[in-house]
Motif scaffolding. Structure first.
Motif, mmCIF file in Angstrom:
data_model
loop_
_atom_site.group_PDB
_atom_site.id
_atom_site.type_symbol
_atom_site.label_atom_id
_atom_site.label_comp_id
_atom_site.label_asym_id
_atom_site.label_seq_id
_atom_site.Cartn_x
_atom_site.Cartn_y
_atom_site.Cartn_z
ATOM 1 N N GLU A 198 43.817 26.574 51.126
ATOM 2 C CA GLU A 198 43.243 27.907 51.212
ATOM 3 C C GLU A 198 42.900 28.492 49.835
ATOM 4 O O GLU A 198 41.793 28.975 49.649
ATOM 5 N N PRO A 199 43.794 28.448 48.858
ATOM 6 C CA PRO A 199 43.417 28.975 47.544
ATOM 7 C C PRO A 199 42.243 28.207 46.925
ATOM 8 O O PRO A 199 41.393 28.802 46.256
ATOM 9 N N GLN A 200 42.185 26.910 47.173
ATOM 10 C CA GLN A 200 41.073 26.111 46.636
ATOM 11 C C GLN A 200 39.749 26.539 47.264
ATOM 12 O O GLN A 200 38.750 26.693 46.579
ATOM 13 N N GLU A 201 39.759 26.776 48.579
ATOM 14 C CA GLU A 201 38.544 27.237 49.255
ATOM 15 C C GLU A 201 38.132 28.616 48.772
ATOM 16 O O GLU A 201 36.948 28.881 48.558
ATOM 17 N N ARG A 202 39.109 29.482 48.587
ATOM 18 C CA ARG A 202 38.797 30.817 48.086
ATOM 19 C C ARG A 202 38.241 30.755 46.676
ATOM 20 O O ARG A 202 37.316 31.492 46.338
ATOM 21 N N GLU A 240 31.053 30.384 43.819
ATOM 22 C CA GLU A 240 29.690 30.461 44.360
ATOM 23 C C GLU A 240 29.132 31.877 44.238
ATOM 24 O O GLU A 240 27.989 32.059 43.831
ATOM 25 N N HIS A 241 29.945 32.858 44.572
ATOM 26 C CA HIS A 241 29.511 34.257 44.466
ATOM 27 C C HIS A 241 29.281 34.649 43.003
ATOM 28 O O HIS A 241 28.335 35.372 42.692
ATOM 29 N N LEU A 242 30.131 34.159 42.119
ATOM 30 C CA LEU A 242 29.979 34.445 40.702
ATOM 31 C C LEU A 242 28.680 33.850 40.166
ATOM 32 O O LEU A 242 27.939 34.511 39.428
ATOM 33 N N ALA A 243 28.367 32.622 40.581
ATOM 34 C CA ALA A 243 27.116 31.986 40.159
ATOM 35 C C ALA A 243 25.908 32.760 40.691
ATOM 36 O O ALA A 243 24.925 32.962 39.960
#
Length: 158
Positions: free
Chosen positions: A8-12, A18-21
């Motif tokens: 879960e932390p890895q997916e988050r 992705e959002h940062l990019a």
């Protein structure tokens, strides 16, 4: 369980990256193209999409009010009974209109709407079986119900 917590932390983190990019691309395009960067992200930016969106929003709230008035809700039943000479869509339009008034004016607008209907039906006299207190209670409950509908409707867009 141990695997779920490590995944879960890895997916988050991946979602965050992705959002940062995407945010960095947006900022880069803004710096490169100025206000014209919007054209890269919004189709038909010069069209009438805003007006159409507002119409859809208003129509959807109105539809929600109509659905409420057609329901078996006790408040809807009383309103329908008291305004029996008016069609439901007309009642809903008035309720929507008066609900958009400033808060200080809403109670009076609803009272006038309901009492004018009473007067029309009873030759200028308020019916004996419907006291001023009952009218105020009905309006308060109706306003609360419309607020509830409004909040549900707004949460669809969040």
């Amino acid at each position: 369980m141990g695997k779920q917590r490590s995944v879960e932390p890895q997916e988050r983190l991946e979602t965050f990256l992705e959002h940062l990019a995407a945010a960095r691309d947006l900022q880069r395009n803004w710096m490169t193209y100025g206000l014209d960067y919007v054209d890269r992200y919004v189709e038909d930016v010069d069209g009438d999409w805003w007006e159409k969106w507002e119409e859809e929003e208003q129509q959807s709230f109105l539809d929600s009010v109509i659905d409420f008035l057609k329901s078996d809700d006790s408040i809807a039943l009383i309103v329908r009974q008291q305004l029996a000479n008016k069609p439901i869509p007309e009642i809903a339009e008035k309720l929507e209109k008066y609900f958009s008034f400033p808060e200080a004016e809403r109670m009076f607008a609803f009272r006038n709407f309901l009492t004018n209907s009473f007067i029309e039906e009873n030759n200028g006299h308020t019916p004996n079986n419907f006291t001023e207190l009952e009218l105020c209670e009905l309006i308060t409950k109706l306003l609360n119900k419309l607020q509830e509908i409004s909040l549900k409707y707004q949460s669809q867009f969040l």
